[in-house]
Scaffold this motif. Structure first.
Motif, PDB file in Angstrom:
ATOM      1  N   ASN A 170       0.840  -1.186   0.000  1.00 17.10           N
ATOM      2  CA  ASN A 170       0.000   0.000   0.000  1.00 17.10           C
ATOM      3  C   ASN A 170       0.881   1.243   0.000  1.00 17.10           C
ATOM      4  O   ASN A 170       1.841   1.338   0.768  1.00 17.10           O
ATOM      5  N   ARG A 171       0.550   2.231  -0.865  1.00 13.20           N
ATOM      6  CA  ARG A 171       1.414   3.404  -1.030  1.00 13.20           C
ATOM      7  C   ARG A 171       1.579   4.188   0.275  1.00 13.20           C
ATOM      8  O   ARG A 171       2.679   4.637   0.606  1.00 13.20           O
ATOM      9  N   GLN A 172       0.491   4.339   1.023  1.00 14.25           N
ATOM     10  CA  GLN A 172       0.575   5.082   2.275  1.00 14.25           C
ATOM     11  C   GLN A 172       1.471   4.361   3.275  1.00 14.25           C
ATOM     12  O   GLN A 172       2.281   4.988   3.965  1.00 14.25           O
ATOM     13  N   HIS A 173       1.350   3.020   3.332  1.00 14.19           N
ATOM     14  CA  HIS A 173       2.212   2.243   4.224  1.00 14.19           C
ATOM     15  C   HIS A 173       3.677   2.360   3.807  1.00 14.19           C
ATOM     16  O   HIS A 173       4.575   2.431   4.652  1.00 14.19           O
ATOM     17  N   GLN A 174       3.888   2.384   2.485  1.00 12.87           N
ATOM     18  CA  GLN A 174       5.249   2.496   1.965  1.00 12.87           C
ATOM     19  C   GLN A 174       5.886   3.830   2.369  1.00 12.87           C
ATOM     20  O   GLN A 174       7.038   3.868   2.811  1.00 12.87           O
ATOM     21  N   GLN A 175       5.131   4.920   2.235  1.00 10.49           N
ATOM     22  CA  GLN A 175       5.644   6.233   2.618  1.00 10.49           C
ATOM     23  C   GLN A 175       5.956   6.297   4.108  1.00 10.49           C
ATOM     24  O   GLN A 175       6.979   6.844   4.518  1.00 10.49           O
ATOM     25  N   CYS A 176       5.061   5.718   4.929  1.00 10.54           N
ATOM     26  CA  CYS A 176       5.283   5.715   6.376  1.00 10.54           C
ATOM     27  C   CYS A 176       6.544   4.937   6.732  1.00 10.54           C
ATOM     28  O   CYS A 176       7.332   5.367   7.590  1.00 10.54           O
ATOM     29  N   GLU A 183       8.977  16.449   5.685  1.00 10.53           N
ATOM     30  CA  GLU A 183       8.209  15.363   5.075  1.00 10.53           C
ATOM     31  C   GLU A 183       7.347  14.637   6.116  1.00 10.53           C
ATOM     32  O   GLU A 183       6.225  14.243   5.837  1.00 10.53           O
ATOM     33  N   HIS A 206       4.390  16.853   6.959  1.00 10.51           N
ATOM     34  CA  HIS A 206       3.503  16.906   5.800  1.00 10.51           C
ATOM     35  C   HIS A 206       2.694  15.610   5.689  1.00 10.51           C
ATOM     36  O   HIS A 206       1.507  15.625   5.387  1.00 10.51           O
ATOM     37  N   SER A 207       3.355  14.490   5.967  1.00 10.34           N
ATOM     38  CA  SER A 207       2.678  13.178   5.895  1.00 10.34           C
ATOM     39  C   SER A 207       1.588  13.055   6.953  1.00 10.34           C
ATOM     40  O   SER A 207       0.518  12.549   6.702  1.00 10.34           O
ATOM     41  N   GLN A 253      -1.542  15.033   6.079  1.00  7.46           N
ATOM     42  CA  GLN A 253      -2.384  14.379   5.068  1.00  7.46           C
ATOM     43  C   GLN A 253      -3.191  13.235   5.667  1.00  7.46           C
ATOM     44  O   GLN A 253      -4.265  12.919   5.233  1.00  7.46           O
TER      45      GLN A 253
END
Length: 474
Positions: A47-53, A467, A470-471, A474
């Protein structure tokens, strides 16, 4: 979890952040390996959100390690001696050293092309090493330097690498670029210390020496204090005749000391602050023998030519041979030296593209007029503070009138429309002059007036914190 790590880091619990983030990374890695076994897929989709975290948590872990090493006094960056030395210098000194491509007797010099590159480019041209000049090279430079009466707005571009510019002259040339036309006379009078309406070479060099020293030290050293005293008292070598033998003897001793000081370079960075050789600028302004005085008309012509040359260089970079640049290119030139983050920078350009439906272009004359207005930015700010006591936004007609009062000339309607399209935040036809001035000051001073951008570890830490916040938002 991410928010908790941020709060712990800001609170100073670095060891706790390190342990917790390491546990999270280890747990996620274990879960990922289990997923690979169960799905029989080499690289399961995340999942993209999990990846960013997860990426941010990895950054936090690295930040915690570096922060702990920093607290313990360990060296974080594997910097060379030269890099360590550069870190201690001012932004102007670092930039001069970065772009200077020639060297003579251990002192660094820019070429005319180096100077132009330093004010319009982010990085210097690729080179293997600096060129070491010989006495013969200096003679060739001297022979090829045109006199002031043959100066033009192509001087630096014509000379290219056939010339040398010292560090103190670099500071002087930078100041020329930010001077309004009304300030040319003030600048001339600053050099004309004896008030005879002519600037001699000695007067010019003493002011340059002081200029170089004031950027390095907040207080004058003994020698600079002596020079300042001489400037204001009007006492110059050769201007007064010794009255008796005793005065003659004292004068000779002072001359010997002065010559010894002029031959001594006391900095370790290779920056030329005391002129041991005739540079291109000295030869151009005062002749090959150094005995030609500089009057105001010649001084004005030189400053105006230099400003025009740099502006033409910037304009031609975007015009590609055309008579005008696009409104978008105009915005890029204005914003290129500002310290906006990527999102803010893109927002200005997108706002302009949405509002300019038909492109008319910006001519060089319009671009030059606007840049000359920016050199009067301090006067504009004063006028606005007096006019808008309630700190309200200003309209296009008010902006145009203020520019006319400060500069004596009028900006074209299309140019003002374009400026408002860039900087009018909510599209109500009004401009927040405070925000406009703050951004344009960076443009005028080409970034030097703002706090320098952080580099290395500091930049990494600032970027990660930005970052993370910002994360979370969101």
């Amino acid at each position: 979890m991410l928010l908790r790590l941020i709060k712990l880091f800001d609170a100073g619990y670095i060891e706790g952040v390190r342990r917790l983030s390491m546990l999270v990374i280890a747990a996620w890695n274990h879960e990922y390996e289990q997923c690979k076994l169960l799905t029989n897929v080499s690289y399961p989709e995340i999942n993209r959100q999990h990846q960013q975290c997860l990426i941010l948590i990895c950054y936090i872990y690295l930040m915690a390690i570096y922060e702990m090493d920093d607290i313990r006094g360990f060296v974080i960056d594997n910097m060379s001696d030269e890099e360590n030395m550069l870190k201690k210098l001012t932004s102007r000194e670092r930039r001069f050293i970065k772009f200077a491509s020639t060297e003579y007797d251990g002192q660094l010099y820019m070429t005319p092309q180096d100077f132009l590159d330093s004010v319009v480019e982010q990085e210097p041209r690729p080179r293997l090493k600096r060129r070491v000049l010989s006495g013969q090279d200096l003679q060739v430079i001297k022979d090829n330097t045109p006199p002031l009466k043959k100066g033009s707005k192509m001087l630096f571009r014509t000379l290219r690498d056939r010339g040398i510019v010292s560090y103190t002259e670099y500071l002087f040339l930078l100041s020329v670029l930010t001077k309004p036309i009304s300030g040319f006379r003030i600048a001339f009078n600053m050099f004309d210390t004896d008030g005879n309406h002519r600037v001699e070479k000695d007067e010019f060099l003493v002011i340059l020496r002081i200029l170089g020293g004031t950027f390095k030290r907040s207080k004058f050293d003994d020698e600079t204090s002596r020079l300042m005293e001489r400037i204001f008292s009007g006492v110059w070598k050769g201007k007064r005749r010794p009255k008796d033998d005793r005065d003659k003897k004292q004068s000779k001793e002072e001359d010997a000391i002065e010559r010894a000081q002029d031959d001594y370079i006391d900095d370790e960075e290779g920056l030329q602050r005391k002129h041991r050789i005739d540079t291109t600028l000295q030869i151009h302004l005062f002749g090959k023998k150094g005995n030609q005085g500089l009057n105001y008309d010649g001084f004005h012509k030189f400053m105006d030519n230099l400003q025009t040359e740099v502006l033409e260089l910037e304009f031609n970079e975007f015009s590609k041979g055309n008579v005008a640049i696009t409104e978008n290119d105009f915005a890029k030139i204005l914003l290129r030296y500002t310290y906006l983050n990527t999102e803010e920078y893109d927002a200005y350009l997108e706002r302009l593209m949405d509002r300019i439906k038909v492109e008319h272009g910006i001519t060089f004359e319009e671009f030059r007029d606007f840049c000359r207005f920016l050199n009067n930015l301090e006067d504009f700010a004063i006028a606005m503070r007096m006019y808008t006591l309630a700190d309200r936004a200003i309209s296009q007609s008010e902006f145009s009138r203020a520019v006319k009062i400060c500069t004596g000339f009028k900006l074209s309607k299309h140019l003002i429309d374009t400026v408002f399209a860039i900087f009018d935040d909510n599209g109500d036809g009004m401009l927040s002059y405070r925000e406009f001035i703050a951004i344009m000051k960076d443009r005028v001073h080409r970034g030097f007036k703002s706090s320098a951008k952080s580099e290395g570890w500091d930049a990494f830490r600032h970027c990660v914190k930005h970052e993370m916040k910002h994360s979370v938002e969101q």
